[in-house]
Design a protein around this motif. Sequence first.
Motif, PDB file in Angstrom:
ATOM      1  N   GLY A   1       0.762  -1.230   0.000  1.00  0.00           N
ATOM      2  CA  GLY A   1       0.000   0.000   0.000  1.00  0.00           C
ATOM      3  C   GLY A   1       0.797   1.286   0.000  1.00  0.00           C
ATOM      4  N   TYR A   2       2.125   1.200  -0.229  1.00  0.00           N
ATOM      5  CA  TYR A   2       2.964   2.397  -0.165  1.00  0.00           C
ATOM      6  C   TYR A   2       3.250   2.999  -1.535  1.00  0.00           C
ATOM      7  CZ  TYR A   2       3.458   1.006   4.662  1.00  0.00           C
ATOM      8  OH  TYR A   2       3.169   0.660   5.958  1.00  0.00           O
ATOM      9  N   THR A   3       3.414   2.164  -2.530  1.00  0.00           N
ATOM     10  CA  THR A   3       3.599   2.668  -3.893  1.00  0.00           C
ATOM     11  C   THR A   3       2.540   2.038  -4.795  1.00  0.00           C
ATOM     12  OG1 THR A   3       5.194   0.926  -4.474  1.00  0.00           O
ATOM     13  CG2 THR A   3       6.070   2.993  -3.565  1.00  0.00           C
ATOM     14  N   TRP A   4       2.088   2.817  -5.802  1.00  0.00           N
ATOM     15  CA  TRP A   4       0.952   2.420  -6.605  1.00  0.00           C
ATOM     16  C   TRP A   4       1.246   2.597  -8.084  1.00  0.00           C
ATOM     17  CZ3 TRP A   4      -3.431   0.326  -4.424  1.00  0.00           C
ATOM     18  CH2 TRP A   4      -3.487   0.382  -3.026  1.00  0.00           C
ATOM     19  N   THR A   5       0.742   1.659  -8.882  1.00  0.00           N
ATOM     20  CA  THR A   5       0.865   1.706 -10.335  1.00  0.00           C
ATOM     21  C   THR A   5      -0.531   1.785 -10.935  1.00  0.00           C
ATOM     22  OG1 THR A   5       2.866   0.340 -10.262  1.00  0.00           O
ATOM     23  CG2 THR A   5       1.707   0.503 -12.383  1.00  0.00           C
ATOM     24  N   LYS A   6      -0.765   2.770 -11.783  1.00  0.00           N
ATOM     25  CA  LYS A   6      -2.064   2.884 -12.440  1.00  0.00           C
ATOM     26  C   LYS A   6      -2.203   1.809 -13.517  1.00  0.00           C
ATOM     27  CE  LYS A   6      -2.590   7.867 -11.694  1.00  0.00           C
ATOM     28  NZ  LYS A   6      -2.708   9.203 -12.341  1.00  0.00           N
ATOM     29  N   TYR A   7      -3.391   1.243 -13.627  1.00  0.00           N
ATOM     30  CA  TYR A   7      -3.691   0.215 -14.616  1.00  0.00           C
ATOM     31  C   TYR A   7      -3.708   0.840 -16.008  1.00  0.00           C
ATOM     32  CZ  TYR A   7      -6.599  -3.236 -17.108  1.00  0.00           C
ATOM     33  OH  TYR A   7      -7.109  -4.144 -18.000  1.00  0.00           O
ATOM     34  N   ALA A   8      -3.030   0.187 -16.952  1.00  0.00           N
ATOM     35  CA  ALA A   8      -2.930   0.729 -18.314  1.00  0.00           C
ATOM     36  C   ALA A   8      -4.274   0.765 -19.030  1.00  0.00           C
ATOM     37  CB  ALA A   8      -1.935  -0.109 -19.126  1.00  0.00           C
ATOM     38  N   GLY A   9      -5.250  -0.034 -18.566  1.00  0.00           N
ATOM     39  CA  GLY A   9      -6.551  -0.087 -19.232  1.00  0.00           C
ATOM     40  C   GLY A   9      -7.587   0.865 -18.658  1.00  0.00           C
ATOM     41  N   ASN A  10      -7.155   1.836 -17.831  1.00  0.00           N
ATOM     42  CA  ASN A  10      -8.104   2.796 -17.257  1.00  0.00           C
ATOM     43  C   ASN A  10      -8.747   3.670 -18.327  1.00  0.00           C
ATOM     44  OD1 ASN A  10      -7.727   2.011 -14.594  1.00  0.00           O
ATOM     45  ND2 ASN A  10      -6.118   3.498 -14.205  1.00  0.00           N
ATOM     46  N   PRO A  11      -9.982   4.118 -18.087  1.00  0.00           N
ATOM     47  CA  PRO A  11     -10.863   3.755 -16.980  1.00  0.00           C
ATOM     48  C   PRO A  11     -11.524   2.402 -17.229  1.00  0.00           C
ATOM     49  CG  PRO A  11     -11.994   5.283 -18.424  1.00  0.00           C
ATOM     50  CD  PRO A  11     -10.600   5.144 -18.964  1.00  0.00           C
ATOM     51  N   VAL A  12     -11.919   1.736 -16.147  1.00  0.00           N
ATOM     52  CA  VAL A  12     -12.536   0.417 -16.295  1.00  0.00           C
ATOM     53  C   VAL A  12     -14.060   0.484 -16.291  1.00  0.00           C
ATOM     54  CG1 VAL A  12     -10.556  -0.803 -15.327  1.00  0.00           C
ATOM     55  CG2 VAL A  12     -12.400  -0.023 -13.796  1.00  0.00           C
ATOM     56  N   LEU A  13     -14.615   1.626 -15.869  1.00  0.00           N
ATOM     57  CA  LEU A  13     -16.069   1.792 -15.877  1.00  0.00           C
ATOM     58  C   LEU A  13     -16.396   3.250 -16.183  1.00  0.00           C
ATOM     59  CD1 LEU A  13     -18.924   0.767 -15.528  1.00  0.00           C
ATOM     60  CD2 LEU A  13     -18.671   0.985 -13.043  1.00  0.00           C
ATOM     61  N   ASN A  14     -16.936   3.480 -17.361  1.00  0.00           N
ATOM     62  CA  ASN A  14     -17.205   4.837 -17.839  1.00  0.00           C
ATOM     63  C   ASN A  14     -18.653   4.912 -18.322  1.00  0.00           C
ATOM     64  OD1 ASN A  14     -17.233   7.374 -18.963  1.00  0.00           O
ATOM     65  ND2 ASN A  14     -15.523   7.018 -20.372  1.00  0.00           N
ATOM     66  N   ARG A  15     -19.459   5.713 -17.640  1.00  0.00           N
ATOM     67  CA  ARG A  15     -20.854   5.906 -18.024  1.00  0.00           C
ATOM     68  C   ARG A  15     -21.033   7.168 -18.876  1.00  0.00           C
ATOM     69  NH1 ARG A  15     -24.931   3.725 -14.106  1.00  0.00           N
ATOM     70  NH2 ARG A  15     -26.026   5.716 -14.279  1.00  0.00           N
ATOM     71  N   GLY A  16     -19.930   7.845 -19.185  1.00  0.00           N
ATOM     72  CA  GLY A  16     -20.022   9.085 -19.928  1.00  0.00           C
ATOM     73  C   GLY A  16     -20.621  10.218 -19.124  1.00  0.00           C
ATOM     74  N   SER A  17     -20.528  10.111 -17.804  1.00  0.00           N
ATOM     75  CA  SER A  17     -21.159  11.066 -16.897  1.00  0.00           C
ATOM     76  C   SER A  17     -20.115  11.997 -16.297  1.00  0.00           C
ATOM     77  CB  SER A  17     -21.884  10.321 -15.770  1.00  0.00           C
ATOM     78  OG  SER A  17     -22.280  11.201 -14.740  1.00  0.00           O
ATOM     79  N   ALA A  18     -20.522  13.237 -16.044  1.00  0.00           N
ATOM     80  CA  ALA A  18     -19.636  14.196 -15.388  1.00  0.00           C
ATOM     81  C   ALA A  18     -19.743  14.128 -13.877  1.00  0.00           C
ATOM     82  CB  ALA A  18     -19.969  15.614 -15.856  1.00  0.00           C
ATOM     83  N   GLU A  19     -20.654  13.299 -13.337  1.00  0.00           N
ATOM     84  CA  GLU A  19     -20.897  13.279 -11.887  1.00  0.00           C
ATOM     85  C   GLU A  19     -21.024  11.845 -11.356  1.00  0.00           C
ATOM     86  OE1 GLU A  19     -20.891  15.979 -10.065  1.00  0.00           O
ATOM     87  OE2 GLU A  19     -20.986  17.541 -11.606  1.00  0.00           O
ATOM     88  N   PHE A  20     -20.253  10.917 -11.912  1.00  0.00           N
ATOM     89  CA  PHE A  20     -20.289   9.505 -11.516  1.00  0.00           C
ATOM     90  C   PHE A  20     -19.032   9.217 -10.710  1.00  0.00           C
ATOM     91  CE2 PHE A  20     -19.230   5.029 -13.192  1.00  0.00           C
ATOM     92  CZ  PHE A  20     -19.890   4.404 -12.150  1.00  0.00           C
TER      93      PHE A  20
END
Length: 502
Positions: free
Chosen positions: A134-153
């Motif tokens: 939990g000290y260092t983090w790698t972002k997933y290359a396939g982000n985002p994994v859930l996109n509803r096309g919303s500005a407030e999700f």
Amino acid sequence: MTAVTATTPDAFRPALHYAARSTWLNDPNGLIFHEGLYHLYYQNNPEDNVWGNMSWGHATSADLVTWTEQPVAIPCDEQEDIYSGSIVFDRYNTSGFGTESRPALVAIYTSAFKPASEHNGVQAQSLAYSQDGGYTWTKYAGNPVLNRGSAEFRDPKVFRYESGTTSYWVMVAVEALDFKVVFYSSPDLKNWEFLSSFGPANATGGVWECPDLFPLLVDGDPDNVKWVLTVNLNPGGPNSGSAGQYFVGDFDGVTFTSSSTVTEGAHDPARLGEYQWLDWGRDYYAAVSFSDVPDGRRLMIAWMNNWEYANEIPTSPWRSPMSLVREVSLQGVDGAPRLVQHVARELTSLGSGDPTFTVGACEIAEGEHIMDGAAGSVQRIEANLAPGTAEEFGVIVRGNGTRGTRIGIRPAEGRIVVDRRESGQTDFHESFASIDSAPVQPSGNSYDVTIYVDRCSVEVFAQGGRVTLSELIFPTCTSTDFSVYASGGTATINSLKITHLA
């Protein structure tokens, strides 16, 4: 602990509550117990002490009392701000981010995409993983994994749902402007399928944010399990501004069904007092619970501030503390399950063996009365008070003489009040000097109140934790007097105990 004086810029830094060293924080994120440590991540501006540059700050604790600030965990970049979310221990390596022998921690967070991103203006859910606890983090290359096309999700809380042979991940998130909690499932944290939604319901006077969903036993009965859905809103709280509400019901792995909804759809301000609130005070927001706590305990923590004045509170160089960690349970009250909250036992043990101030049964005469020997700035106050002829009675903490923060009972109104009009510095924002209240009924003919007082806050737990109020205050360092008072008559102290905690 560093000594402070009346002229020290850091005079309001809490002794009991977590605050970042020199920066801004808000919503708690990614709460988890892992490998012997509690991990508290939170919304953080690494560059300033006002909101902005949203990243995940990080602190750790072995005992929920002493916190160590760690380096920024997940920083924002030119593509995205890192909004709220949660962390799971992927013990079965469903995501493939770890190995069978060393599973990864996986953070599920909201990407608030910026103009440099192809997703500009969208809020969607993304992943990062840690292979070092939990000290260092790698972002997933396939982000985002859930996109509803919303500005407030936003604000995903993820947990492992298991029932019989069924086992999968469940995400609880919000469509903030629609006042809806949305539920998704996934086998691997990467691919998500819509399950259902809940809302609008009860308080909808402001955007919905930071949901959580978890099961609790009612009165400790393993044959009576209910699910608690919490959702925070801003504004629209019972005493103005930010607040958190909860619903009690059932969850079958697909749909949450509430048995405690009072109103559905349109907002009805006249019914705010009928809803179930996590806290009735002005400064308890974005509350979420820790995952994987031993012995099945459900521990929660919240941001101790209010968006009405959050950027303007007079603290420096840091801004905003967290609440104390609370253990929550469900208790049958008047035939319905209600949340009961207590400060976590690791914190209630503080001060054991230290000198205390105690008072036996005695009358509170009309007026304000300073109690010699009871002064302090960091205290736990445990009182049992009984009404007499007084219209209001209670205690005054962090006082300059008898001017301070009043915490009182109004028996004819059935209310407990926190009056911070004379609590210290209040002129930094027009809405801060407030009288806030909550419904309360006596047990027998008396009222139990436990108050945690810190250098910039009070947290009030009434009637065994069935009612709570959390409030920021900004007294001078020399405002340490403690008083009792009664207005319009007399009252009785059945017992009073003060434990000094600093």
